[in-house]
Design an enzyme around this catalytic site. Structure first.
Site, PDB file in Angstrom:
ATOM      1  CE1 TYR A  91      -0.868   0.093   4.828  1.00  0.00           C
ATOM      2  CE2 TYR A  91       0.769   0.269   4.730  1.00  0.00           C
ATOM      3  CZ  TYR A  91       0.112   0.231   5.273  1.00  0.00           C
ATOM      4  OH  TYR A  91       0.117  -0.524   6.278  1.00  0.00           O
ATOM      5  CD  GLU A  92      -0.591   4.931   1.970  1.00  0.00           C
ATOM      6  OE1 GLU A  92      -1.017   5.845   1.145  1.00  0.00           O
ATOM      7  OE2 GLU A  92      -1.443   4.735   2.167  1.00  0.00           O
ATOM      8  N   GLY A  93       1.058   3.357  -2.544  1.00  0.00           N
ATOM      9  CA  GLY A  93       2.093   2.587  -4.001  1.00  0.00           C
ATOM     10  C   GLY A  93       3.190   1.333  -3.440  1.00  0.00           C
TER      11      GLY A  93
END
Length: 596
Positions: free
Chosen positions: A442-444
């Site tokens: 997550y978060e890229g």
């Protein structure tokens, strides 16, 4: 269930001896009065809170998870979470690094960073609730209107209200240019927002009295793609005339995800059906504004994996010293016992030292980046602020991807120390592995971070940011390159710096002919640059430790031994990675998709 003791000695070493933060603070007017005693006191009190309040809730929170009520569309967090959050707010921890103008304590990011490591070691799932709030605070502080700041920032700073980032949707994932959520202007400065968001961490819960959602959506006349995205402030409860939670807004949790890990945090599907929102920043410039939040989150995810690496290492070390099995190959080390503690076995040492080195490298690295953020935000010299901002931009994807990759490796190695017991939930180790795995996604995803580093942060400016960072490394190598006592650290550092420069130029030239070369090289390239950064950190720390190894404090001997292990056992991965990055795109793309 297990144990956690905040690594205060190493934190103090990093802040006071390695980074010399109090000397740096003398150049930052806001922090000139902050001395070592203040720093140590905050760390010690933070240790008490995380060890005594949060850590006992980690295993039970994972077992219980969050509860979703279909009728009320509300989420109840695990037992004890809400009460712990109340103590967190009452202790002023939410306000630690926030601006005094909005009720914050005004302490440095570099100090808050160390506290967040403790939060994540003690309970990552719980820490995600307040962790996201700080990103919302920073985004509103930079891009919000004066009215938005006056209403929302004091509440976010105090922790009375929490924040979220509502970005992605089921059909688009990371490709936010495809999002469909719509924002219809109402003529009074407000907008009615309709759409659905997924994977919203802490999107609904019972820990705070209000939740401030930052939502990406499209205006009616918005251009297609990422250039047509705007950012909106959408509170769960609309503030009344006194700034208190009033009417319920039409944004609700439709479900929570049943996940592999971080069970104590509610990962929500959020539905907006004409929810009232207010524009943050400029129309169609929402993605740029949200990057303030996203970059804060990426740094925060790196801290999550540092926290997990440290706590997994601590528990594996305790187990290895206590568990007896077989005899040392060189003869009994505990002849009074039926077998030796497993810590005598070389490969158990390798696993422990891998986790230890990755924890200490990440601690030095993230503290270094946090100090650069302090300089970026508060140094009086504009040129210094610009240089610090460039360095933070360069290093952010490495913090996110390299540390989370290493956290997965380290927690897996720590579990392996336990043998079969590591696979059994009662020991707590398998939770750290499960929780660590999400941090790479997550978060890229880490591939996205690698593309960001190579494509945007390095090749897009012809390597200018990387060269500036490389100049620091070259300066250190030139200063200590002839010191034979440091050659085992300085020589490989200098060698890797030269190899990274050549590799960067080579990939850049190939990318002119075929852009797919960037995608093919990006992941191994980021790990190579990550090792360059860690080599720089460890070489500097080894210099300090070497100077003090005869002081009578065994801490320095241990630091020196860890640095030696890093260069002997982990650094050599770079040779393989460089070959992978150089191998090109053809071996990945030659096989027709139908033949897989």
């Amino acid at each position: 269930m297990g144990q956690y003791v905040a690594p205060l000695r190493d934190m103090q070493f990093v802040l006071h001896e390695f980074l010399k933060v109090t000397d740096e603070f003398k150049n930052l007017p806001r922090y000139q009065e902050i001395d070592a005693d203040i720093i140590n006191q905050v760390l010690e009190e933070g240790a008490k809170f995380t060890q005594e309040v949060l850590f006992p809730l980690n295993h039970s929170g994972d077992r219980e998870g969050c509860h979703y009520d279909v009728e009320t569309k509300t989420v109840t967090t695990p037992k004890g979470f809400k009460e712990a959050y109340k103590q967190y707010v009452e202790g002023g921890w939410a306000a630690l690094a926030c601006d005094p103008e909005y009720g914050g304590q005004g302490l440095p990011v570099s100090l808050n960073n160390s506290f967040y490591e403790m939060l994540n070691s003690s309970n990552q799932a719980w820490s995600m609730y307040p962790g996201l709030s700080h990103g919302a605070y920073e985004c509103l502080k930079e891009h919000g209107t004066d009215e938005q700041k006056s209403v929302y920032l004091p509440k976010l700073a105090s922790g009375e209200w929490t924040g979220t980032m509502c970005l992605t949707e089921a059909h688009c994932g990371t490709d936010l240019g495809m999002l469909r959520s719509k924002a219809e202007p109402q003529g009074d400065g407000s907008y009615k927002i309709t759409g659905s968001k997924i994977f919203i961490s802490a999107g609904e819960h019972d820990m705070s009295e209000n939740i401030v959602h930052l939502v990406l959506a499209r205006l009616p006349d918005a251009p297609e793609g990422s250039k047509g995205i705007s950012l909106f402030l959408v509170p769960k409860f609309l503030p009344d005339a006194h700034g208190m939670p009033g009417q319920r807004n039409n944004i609700f949790c439709g479900a929570i995800e049943e996940k592999m890990g971080i069970h104590g945090n509610a990962t929500c599907q959020m539905n907006l059906d004409g929810a009232l929102g207010w524009l943050i920043g400029q129309p169609n410039k929402g993605l740029q504004a949200m990057f303030v939040f996203m970059n804060a989150a990426r740094l925060g995810v790196g801290m999550q994996s540092l926290g997990l690496t440290e706590v997994a290492y601590q528990n594996a070390l305790t187990y290895a010293k206590d568990r007896i099995q077989m005899r040392s190959l060189s003869g009994p080390k505990a002849p009074d016992r039926p077998a030796d503690p497993i810590i005598v076995h070389p490969d158990v040492r390798r696993m422990l030292l891998t986790a230890k080195a990755y924890a200490e490298g990440a601690r030095a690295f993230t503290s270094y980046v946090a100090l650069q953020i302090d300089r970026e935000l508060h140094h009086p010299d504009e040129e210094v602020r610009k240089e610090a901002a460039d360095e933070v931009a360069l290093l952010t994807p490495i913090v996110k991807a390299f540390i989370t990759d290493n956290g997965w490796i380290a927690t897996s190695e720590a579990l392996q120390v336990y043998g079969g017991h590591g696979y059994v939930s009662e020991w707590g180790m398998e939770q750290y592995v499960r929780d660590a795995r999400i941090n790479m996604i997550y978060e890229g995803t880490n591939t996205v971070q690698s593309l960001d580093l190579l494509g945007r942060k390095i090749l897009m400016d012809n390597g200018a940011k990387l060269r500036k960072f490389g100049e620091k490394i070259r300066s250190f190598v030139e200063e200590f390159g002839l010191d034979e006592s440091l050659s085992e650290f300085v020589t490989p550092l200098g060698d890797l710096g030269e190899k990274v420069s050549k590799l960067t130029m080579e990939i850049g030239m190939k990318a002119f002919q075929n852009p797919d070369e960037v995608g093919a090289a990006a992941v191994p390239y980021l790990r190579v640059v990550g090792h360059l950064v860690y080599s720089y950190m460890f070489a500097q720390m080894a210099k300090i430790a070497a100077d003090k190894q005869d002081s009578g404090d065994d801490f320095y001997k241990a630091k020196l031994a860890t640095a030696r292990f890093y260069f002997a056992r982990l650094y050599p991965e770079t040779a393989m990675l460089i070959r992978q990055a150089r191998s090109g795109a053809a071996n990945l793309l030659a096989l027709d998709a139908d033949l897989f």
